[in-house]
Enzyme design. Structure first.
Site, PDB file in Angstrom:
ATOM      1  CG  ASP A  37      72.752  44.875  45.084  1.00 33.31           C
ATOM      2  OD1 ASP A  37      73.100  45.795  45.843  1.00 33.31           O
ATOM      3  OD2 ASP A  37      73.152  44.777  43.910  1.00 33.31           O
ATOM      4  CB  ALA A  65      65.947  41.908  32.903  1.00 30.16           C
ATOM      5  CE  LYS A 109      74.947  46.389  41.405  1.00 33.19           C
ATOM      6  NZ  LYS A 109      73.728  46.595  42.198  1.00 33.19           N
TER       7      LYS A 109
END
Length: 283
Positions: free
Chosen positions: A108, A134, A72
């Site tokens: 998301d 994170a 991502k």
């Protein structure tokens, strides 16, 4: 479902692993019900193969792909245009191929907020949140929560450097947000649990057997596991047995998939039908 032919548009999911994903089920079911000439497949992509895989999307005239862990954040240098949310979060979960260019989006956060509000009946504004992890999903979720006006956010991660990096990025975007970042340990989790009303787990794996850790939650605490395993995770079992309300990531998957569906096809997604097919999948 329409027959595959020379006009079939291809969409997919890239990540590692992807065999467990429910995204092909959701998207292909929606294509079938709407009579769209599209197919959605899952593609396992190794980190070293990411750049050539992305180049191949435009060469092969893909409509687009979703992006899952561990890519991502890694896809961003190869994206031609980022939408404002993806640029702000540093995380992309949807790539559209348009006019030979790759456009990156982040659905998301919006998907998470839908699930949080509709399934968890949780209002974020003014609340204190504990975030475990994170990575890319954590970036999207933390940005969405901050934009909703949470009062404070504590980030715990196995790499303290990454936790601090995310906290610094969020602080620059939301100066009034109270932020803390620390190393993820059993001690740090126990320390912050009683101080928050929402705990979000974005970790890809369990750092320890959760069931072995005693917990003390703030009354009414909601615990959200972004993982959408159809089987209950140890994290969810631990939280529920400790007295918290719990949600897993199926609702977030549904909402972000519907948003991606519209980006890929330009057609309004059959949200209720997509939700129905998810409820019919059993562990």
């Amino acid at each position: 479902m329409t027959e595959i032919d020379g006009f079939t548009r291809v969409c997919g999911l890239i990540g590692l692993p992807v065999a467990h994903s429910l995204s092909p089920l959701l998207h292909n079911y929606a294509y079938s019900r709407l009579g769209l000439n599209y197919r959605y497949l899952a593609y396992p992509v190794q980190p070293d193969d990411l750049q050539p895989a992305l180049r191949g999307l435009t060469a092969l005239n893909f409509s687009g792909v979703n992006v899952t862990a561990p890519h991502k954040e890694a896809v961003i240098p190869f994206i031609d245009r980022l939408d404002p949310v993806a640029a702000a979060t540093g995380s992309v979960n949807t790539i559209c191929c348009r006019e030979g260019k790759l456009e990156g989006y982040s659905t998301d956060g919006e998907g998470f907020l839908w699930s949080l509000q509709e399934e968890g009946n949780y209002v974020s504004a003014g609340k204190s949140v504990l975030l475990l992890g994170a990575g890319g999903a954590a970036r999207a979720v933390s940005y969405a929560l901050a934009a909703q006006g949470i009062n404070s956010l504590t980030i715990l991660n196995r790499s303290e450097h990454r936790a601090n990096s995310l906290a610094e990025k969020l602080q620059a975007l939301f100066p009034s947000l109270s932020l803390k970042a620390a190393l993820l340990t059993t001690g740090s989790v126990k320390c912050y649990l009683p101080q928050v009303s929402l705990i979000v787990n974005s970790l890809s794996g369990d750092p320890w057997p959760w069931e072995e850790m005693a917990a003390s939650f703030y009354e009414g605490t909601l615990v959200y596991d972004l993982r959408y395993s159809l089987c209950r995770t140890g994290f969810i079992n631990w939280a529920e047995k400790s007295g918290a309300k719990v949600l897993n990531g199926l609702g977030m998957l549904l909402a972000q998939a519907a948003l991606s569906f519209e980006l890929f096809t330009g057609v309004e997604p059959p949200f209720k039908l997509m939700k129905k097919v998810l409820t019919e999948v059993n562990c």
